[in-house]
Design an enzyme around this catalytic site. Structure first.
Site, PDB file in Angstrom:
ATOM      1  N   TYR A 156       0.901 -19.823  -9.813  1.00 61.34           N
ATOM      2  CA  TYR A 156       1.009 -20.371  -8.464  1.00 61.34           C
ATOM      3  C   TYR A 156       1.588 -19.389  -7.436  1.00 61.34           C
ATOM      4  CZ  TYR A 156      -0.634 -25.026  -9.520  1.00 61.34           C
ATOM      5  OH  TYR A 156      -1.416 -26.091  -9.861  1.00 61.34           O
ATOM      6  N   GLU A 187      -0.305 -30.667 -33.649  1.00 61.83           N
ATOM      7  CA  GLU A 187      -0.683 -30.057 -32.380  1.00 61.83           C
ATOM      8  C   GLU A 187      -1.743 -30.879 -31.709  1.00 61.83           C
ATOM      9  OE1 GLU A 187      -2.236 -25.747 -30.902  1.00 61.83           O
ATOM     10  OE2 GLU A 187      -0.975 -25.847 -32.662  1.00 61.83           O
TER      11      GLU A 187
END
Length: 178
Positions: free
Chosen positions: A92, A178
């Site tokens: 970002y 996971e």
């Protein structure tokens, strides 16, 4: 401090190459499947010593060179301030350049190979994901953590493992989902 110094050395070498007329780019280790080898004495897979030159003057790699340079600049700043950032935070900082987080993530691996260090030593960590539940105690940034007392919700797995030490457990196995 060592990683910041390594970034500075890379950038000095790049500047020297430009001044010598050799152009702007980076010699990166090839990370493809055929460029890896298992070393039994280390019990790990390592990269072969095969390099490719990624050049700013090549239209196919100009964007990658720009991203590499920008990420090294950002990582150097993070190291200078002594903080850690997530891969998402890094993305970002320059969305127009990176366009997609996978672009900045992939370059982090290239930089780690270029500098001969781990991604974690770049002070760039993954976001906290997952929890640990069960017979595990450890110290995190000076605080004693006892996962047996965290209830069914568990303890969030910390993203900055540099501050996690002194693991203790008598668990018979670990189940990773996971």
């Amino acid at each position: 401090r060592e990683v910041a110094a390594a970034i500075e050395q890379v950038m000095v070498a790049v500047a020297k190459n430009i001044l010598d007329g050799e152009g702007f780019g980076y010699s990166l280790l090839s990370r493809g499947a055929t460029d890896q080898v298992y070393l039994e004495q280390l019990d790990r897979i390592v990269l072969k010593d095969k390099h490719t030159f990624t050049s700013f003057s090549n239209t196919g790699s100009v964007r990658k060179v720009a991203i590499l340079t920008r990420v090294m600049q950002l990582v150097h700043g993070v190291l200078a301030r002594g903080i850690h950032v997530t891969k998402r935070d890094l993305f970002y900082t320059d969305v127009k350049l990176f366009k997609d987080q996978k672009d900045s993530d992939a370059v982090l691996d290239d930089i780690s190979c270029l500098l001969g260090c781990t991604r974690n030593s770049l002070h760039v960590v993954a976001s906290e994901k997952g929890v640990v539940v069960g017979k595990l105690q450890y110290t995190e940034d000076g605080d004693e953590i006892d996962c047996t007392k965290m209830g069914i919700g568990g303890k969030a797995i910390p993203s900055n493992i540099d501050k996690v030490t002194n693991f203790r457990s008598d668990a018979k196995f670990v189940l990773l989902v996971e």
